[in-house]
Design a protein around this motif. Structure first.
Motif, short mmCIF file in Angstrom:
data_model
loop_
_atom_site.label_atom_id
_atom_site.label_comp_id
_atom_site.label_asym_id
_atom_site.label_seq_id
_atom_site.Cartn_x
_atom_site.Cartn_y
_atom_site.Cartn_z
N THR A 20 -83.28 -39.89 -114.59
CA THR A 20 -83.45 -38.64 -115.33
C THR A 20 -83.90 -37.48 -114.45
O THR A 20 -83.29 -36.42 -114.45
N HIS B 2 -81.12 -34.69 -113.36
CA HIS B 2 -81.70 -33.35 -113.37
C HIS B 2 -81.01 -32.44 -112.35
O HIS B 2 -80.69 -31.29 -112.64
N VAL C 290 -80.18 -41.59 -120.74
CA VAL C 290 -80.67 -41.31 -119.40
C VAL C 290 -81.95 -42.10 -119.19
O VAL C 290 -82.69 -42.34 -120.15
N SER D 162 -85.38 -43.16 -116.41
CA SER D 162 -86.19 -42.98 -115.21
C SER D 162 -86.98 -44.25 -114.99
O SER D 162 -87.33 -44.95 -115.95
N GLN E 236 -89.57 -39.44 -117.38
CA GLN E 236 -88.56 -39.41 -118.45
C GLN E 236 -88.96 -38.33 -119.47
O GLN E 236 -88.16 -37.49 -119.86
N LEU F 208 -87.12 -34.53 -119.65
CA LEU F 208 -86.40 -34.05 -120.84
C LEU F 208 -87.02 -32.77 -121.37
O LEU F 208 -86.31 -31.85 -121.79
#
Lengths: 241, 221
Positions: B155, B160, B180, B182, B188, B192
């Motif tokens: 993520t 990103h 997605v 992490s 995470q 987001l």
């Protein structure tokens, strides 16, 4: 040139990866220190965020600028902004800025928001560029996309970047990611950056340090100054010229 | 026009201007024993994305919509790996699934559950971002894609970086949170949050069932 930088006490490794770097191969990048992002009446202020958070890194950046100018290091300033006719403003970027009540290109207390040539678009006096320093105007968050930054850096033989500016999680991080993919060895300074949300500042710095330094390293301006070593020749100070 | 309930506002697209990006769902990052785990990471945090992503890809394929897969990796002679990246270790070394992140090695390829079908595009990238030093821009232009659904791992790193690159290039990006992953739950969450902050500074965030429901409510193309 006249001095080297490194090893800098950085997280997660002593920066740079190759031990030390000559100042002639290093550039200081000052990202978007514009009134629109850290001045009263600017874009960030208009959106209702606390500009003390984005101004927090100004004193340390001003001090570091003085230091690296004394070493003859290349200094590059970036400005986010758009042409007055908005021909380089993606429609979705314009739409989103309107949704949050500060539409790019509309009139604000500091002139048209994020438009080249307007008072709000200028860099604040504390870290204003000196004549001869490089200015890069960028339409996006990243300083590499749709600009000549990569060409300027390669022309100067730059391999290592020290990053300051605002905001940590948006324009500084995007630029650091772009630079890292292009093979530049990057150092971001925690005291010379800032975000509209303090937890995003902290998280963005933390992300850099994971997985052995996935985008590079984090240090402070004091760490950089402390790791500056004069070489055999005396440093070129402006007062000696 | 499908409309997805998303943060910070509804995300709309047309069936002829959307593409699905599936970032780096490679064995080296996802499988126990691979490169990711060898760095001390919890790969189960990534594995949870496989099932929802497979479901999303199935719906996407049923609508004949474009899917573009990416893989991070380098040439066997490492000539496309910056020295600073090489110095951080791992890449090119012998791992459990062949030389780590080297094109053509077993570990460099995509996990079986999400393997590309014939005709789906695979973009090999040397960096974290899928636009730098690749032909992704040309591919999207030919597809007339203006709206991107960005999925994959991780993520806060490759997803990103790619969303940031896409955003600067004027693409609208929707990131389905469950597709997605992490290694780090904290990244995470904030990864987001950063996307949807400030009126959606990098794009929009939703989840895949909401996206699938919006798509399924449309007539099949």
């Amino acid at each position: 040139m006249t001095a080297t930088i490194g090893p800098v006490k950085a997280n997660p490794y002593l920066w740079p990866y190759d031990g030390t770097v000559d100042v002639s191969r290093t550039a200081l990048i000052c990202i978007d220190w514009q009134t629109d992002f850290c001045g009263k009446g600017g874009y960030v202020d208009s959106m209702g965020y606390d500009i003390e958070l984005t101004r927090a890194g100004l004193p340390a950046t001003a001090r570091l600028l003085e230091h690296v100018r004394g070493l003859g290091m290349l200094v590059i300033h970036t400005r986010e902004g758009h042409d007055p006719d908005l021909s380089d403003l993606p429609p979705n970027k314009r739409w989103r800025s309107a949704q949050i009540g500060a539409e790019i290109g509309s009139d604000g207390p500091c002139g048209r928001i994020l438009i080249k040539g307007e008072p709000g678009w200028e860099i604040v006096p504390e870290v204003a560029p000196l004549p001869g320093e490089v200015l890069v105007d960028k339409p996006g968050k990243g300083a590499f996309y749709a600009t000549n930054l990569d060409l300027v850096l390669r022309t100067h033989g730059i391999t290592h970047l020290i990053l300051t500016g605002i905001t940590t999680d948006v324009c500084v991080h995007t630029t650091m990611r772009e630079a890292n993919d292009r093979g530049y060895e990057c150092l971001i300074l925690s005291d010379c950056t800032g975000a509209t949300d303090p937890s995003n500042h902290t998280a963005a710095l933390h992300m850099v340090t994971m997985q052995g330094g996935v985008f590079g390293c984090v240090a402070t301006s004091d760490d950089v100054i402390a790791a500056t070593e004069p070489s055999d020749h005396p440093a070129r100070h402006p007062e000696n010229d | 026009m499908p409309t997805v309930d998303a943060k910070p506002s509804p995300f709309t697209f047309e069936l002829d201007n959307v593409a699905l990006l599936v970032i780096d769902m490679q064995r080296d990052f996802l499988l126990p024993g691979g490169f990711g785990e060898s760095l001390g990471n919890d790969v189960s945090q990534l594995a949870r994305t496989i099932e929802p992503l497979a479901a999303l890809m199935a719906v996407w394929r049923a609508h004949n919509l474009p899917i573009i897969h990416t893989r991070e990796g380098h040439l066997p002679d490492l000539s496309d790996c910056p020295p600073s990246k090489l110095a951080r270790g791992g890449i090119g070394e012998q791992g459990a699934f062949g030389r780590i992140l080297i094109r053509g090695e077993y570990g460099h390829d995509i996990v079986d559950e999400l393997a590309p079908l014939d005709g789906e595009l695979v973009v090999d990238k040397p960096g974290k971002g899928a636009f730098y030093a690749t032909d992704l821009s040309d591919i999207l232009e030919k597809l007339n894609a203006k709206k991107l659904v960005v999925t994959g791992v991780t993520t806060e790193v490759c997803v990103h970086t790619t969303v940031r690159e896409a955003n600067d290039r004027g693409y609208d990006c929707l990131v389905p949170a469950d597709c997605v992953g992490s290694y780090f739950p904290e990244f995470q969450r904030v990864g987001l949050e950063m996307i949807a902050a400030q009126g959606g500074i990098f794009g929009w965030v939703a989840d895949s069932p909401t996206l699938i429901a919006a798509l399924s409510s449309q007539e099949q193309k």
